[in-house]
Design a protein around this motif. Sequence first.
Motif, PDB file in Angstrom:
ATOM      1  N   TRP A  81       3.192  12.191   1.403  1.00  0.00           N
ATOM      2  CA  TRP A  81       2.311  10.953   1.428  1.00  0.00           C
ATOM      3  C   TRP A  81       2.299  10.162   0.111  1.00  0.00           C
ATOM      4  O   TRP A  81       2.415  10.828  -0.870  1.00  0.00           O
ATOM      5  CB  TRP A  81       0.896  11.129   1.845  1.00  0.00           C
TER       6      TRP A  81
ATOM      7  N   SER B 153       1.298   6.177  -2.242  1.00  0.00           N
ATOM      8  CA  SER B 153       0.796   4.813  -2.284  1.00  0.00           C
ATOM      9  C   SER B 153       1.331   4.389  -3.492  1.00  0.00           C
ATOM     10  O   SER B 153       1.322   5.112  -4.305  1.00  0.00           O
ATOM     11  CB  SER B 153      -0.857   4.817  -2.390  1.00  0.00           C
TER      12      SER B 153
ATOM     13  N   ARG C 156       1.404   0.578  -6.296  1.00  0.00           N
ATOM     14  CA  ARG C 156       0.900  -0.700  -6.800  1.00  0.00           C
ATOM     15  C   ARG C 156       1.886  -1.357  -7.757  1.00  0.00           C
ATOM     16  O   ARG C 156       2.048  -0.587  -9.018  1.00  0.00           O
ATOM     17  CB  ARG C 156      -0.344  -0.540  -7.116  1.00  0.00           C
TER      18      ARG C 156
ATOM     19  N   GLN D   6       2.122  -3.690  -2.999  1.00  0.00           N
ATOM     20  CA  GLN D   6       1.389  -2.555  -2.946  1.00  0.00           C
ATOM     21  C   GLN D   6       1.535  -2.095  -1.574  1.00  0.00           C
ATOM     22  O   GLN D   6       2.023  -2.735  -0.556  1.00  0.00           O
ATOM     23  CB  GLN D   6      -0.323  -2.725  -3.341  1.00  0.00           C
TER      24      GLN D   6
ATOM     25  N   THR E 103       1.108   1.758   1.133  1.00  0.00           N
ATOM     26  CA  THR E 103       0.563   3.130   1.346  1.00  0.00           C
ATOM     27  C   THR E 103       1.366   3.508   2.499  1.00  0.00           C
ATOM     28  O   THR E 103       1.557   3.158   3.666  1.00  0.00           O
ATOM     29  CB  THR E 103      -0.722   2.984   1.701  1.00  0.00           C
TER      30      THR E 103
END
Length: 297
Positions: A75, A77, A79, A101, A103
């Motif tokens: 996983w 994420s 930005r 950004q 996710t």
Amino acid sequence: MDPGEFWLLAGLLGALLCLSLFGFIRGATRKRLIADTPTSRVRSAAQGYVELIGQARLMEGPPIIAPLTGTHCAWYSYRIDRRDRTGSGRRSRQRWTCVDQGTSTDLFYLVDDTGECVVDPEGAQVVHVHQDRWHGDSRRPLVGPGGGGTFLGAGRYRYTENRLHLDDDLYAIGYFRSHVTGDETTLNTEVAQILREWKKDPAALARFDANGDGEICLEEWEAARQAATDQALMQRAERAMAPATHLLSRGPDRRRPYILSALPEDQLVTRYRWMARLSGLGFLLSVGGLAWLFLAG
């Protein structure tokens, strides 16, 4: 204190009071929930809200690759912020503006010593331990965090990437359900489907032409139907023996948290305990500040 300053300070203390109360309730309830929920095994977990502990693994198919560092992971994420300057001289100010950004919502496995569970990370609060942050002069990073970027973070762009790595220990609490491949069609429908496939293949029907006249008579057709029934029953038996597919997700009850954490359970409980304590202290201080403000005013 003039009325403008009075109400400004009262508003700030009121906002602090509300935020502190929210943080106290959130920290206390999650600490108690995590501490009181027993750990289940994938193979024997009950349907519903459960706690699982295992390792993060990839499913079959394309890998999950973090977009900024190119790291293979379970996983991520990320930005990207841009430094903008306004004004000039002593009045010059800078602020960071998010320009991109994202996710990951790709599925992955949580594996323990009894089986594997598909994890849907959408809507989860992910507690990660792997984070990279660095600066550069282009909107997309040309080098990674260790690639010798700009000196002392002077670049115009700031890149931040968080990840759950493969084979990391993973704590998860969320909605668990199992799906067993069932017989969604009736036996007669499945038999009819098999016969339609045989009709498209002359060689498949030829084995039922007992007298060799090139035609399938009524008696021979009944033999074909019986063979199709036997095949359908065998296929249904094989599906019944197939292992169940387990899925962990956000679930229908939005009041219960869905957490995926690279921190172990005890550290997670400690984190929420301190969140509740500090928020409780902030609540008391804001109540005292408001009381002093109104009494002094």
